[in-house]
Design a protein around this motif. Sequence first.
Motif, mmCIF file in Angstrom:
data_model
loop_
_atom_site.group_PDB
_atom_site.id
_atom_site.type_symbol
_atom_site.label_atom_id
_atom_site.label_comp_id
_atom_site.label_asym_id
_atom_site.label_seq_id
_atom_site.Cartn_x
_atom_site.Cartn_y
_atom_site.Cartn_z
ATOM 1 N N ASN A 156 28.605 -53.386 -25.305
ATOM 2 C CA ASN A 156 28.061 -52.020 -25.282
ATOM 3 C C ASN A 156 28.157 -51.337 -26.640
ATOM 4 O OD1 ASN A 156 27.302 -52.185 -22.606
ATOM 5 N ND2 ASN A 156 29.164 -51.237 -21.826
ATOM 6 N N MET A 208 22.965 -54.131 -29.003
ATOM 7 C CA MET A 208 22.679 -53.118 -27.982
ATOM 8 C C MET A 208 22.127 -51.850 -28.615
ATOM 9 S SD MET A 208 22.771 -53.066 -24.716
ATOM 10 C CE MET A 208 24.084 -53.879 -23.866
ATOM 11 N N THR A 224 23.255 -50.405 -20.029
ATOM 12 C CA THR A 224 24.577 -50.799 -20.522
ATOM 13 C C THR A 224 25.179 -51.771 -19.517
ATOM 14 O OG1 THR A 224 25.635 -48.911 -19.431
ATOM 15 C CG2 THR A 224 25.060 -48.651 -21.763
#
Length: 365
Positions: A54, A59, A85
């Motif tokens: 995350n 990401m 997420t």
Amino acid sequence: MLSKLQEHRRTRLLVLVYPHRATFITWNRKTGNHFHNFISWQDLRAIELVKSWNDSLVMKFLHSSCRVLHFFTRSKELLAASRFTFTIQQASLRLAWILQNLTEVQNAVEEENCCFGTIDTWLLYKLTKGSQYATDFSNASTTGLFDPYEMCWSRLITSMISVPLSLLPPVKDTSHNFGSVDEEIFGVPIPIVALVGDQQSAMFGECCFQTGDVKLTMGTGTFLDINTGNDPEHTVGGFYPLIGWKIGQEVVCLAEGNAGDTGSAIKWAQQLDLFTDAAEAEKMAKSLEDSEGVYFVPSFSGLQAPLNDPCACASFMGLKPSTNKHHLVRAILESIAFRNKQLYEMMQKEIHIPVTNVRADGGVC
């Protein structure tokens, strides 16, 4: 039981499987022997993986690029990707942990001799003596590996975390002919006609068939689900899109938020001898006007929506010399109400669907 089944051979017997959803296992495709015990939905071994993914540049790039693309296309799928997420309660990164750390599983994957399944898939495989290997849309959508917009396993997510698509079972309708229980088990071949996740089955059982219907289940954890109709809904705060069920051409979508510790917090307090049973806990809580500023944070398995902190620890706050176990019990019970309120307020804020009905169930109700 077997004699009763044999006496009623002419009676129509059907099997519906509705287990815990995000608990999973892997096993040898040839022998059917499992490689490890079930990895529970509350298992915390992948905490560091969740945090690192995350916080990763990959990401951040995914979120920013999808936000830009959504600005030009207004695609709901891109909007969902910009908010995506990983969570500790999804099977995705717990499976990635298994693939990284268990040599036996790694070898089986390389030989294409490894099966993955949530409990529904495992039970189906065992009940049919290995002749059936599948899951349904409701269970697949809870793994964190499924794309509810394309209605298939996500090539993007599986490639990101190095989970081979060949490891995942075929996804079938919730109501489907999944074969029959092997006759040797119960003495008669019983058709298996449905697989469905526990919260989705509770939603169906509570007749939450209309858009805006809400179901609150309080068991080991709390699960708040809202029927979003035919469209998946993904929020910033932590409500995630699920497939409720697919029956023929009908697809019903849900948005779900959860708190990991409800009944588990009560059971913990009972094991500490704070009270003996539910009646005593109620009497103790009602004997006070309030908890005198004592609060309990129910987070033995982290805090889920809207805080989404897998490392959060359970704790009491506001303890004073005058605090006794009546205050502790009341604070624990109040914490469940506070978490429910948090989830409900976030649902109203982020999912712009008017609530039509609220149904409650579960062992804590």
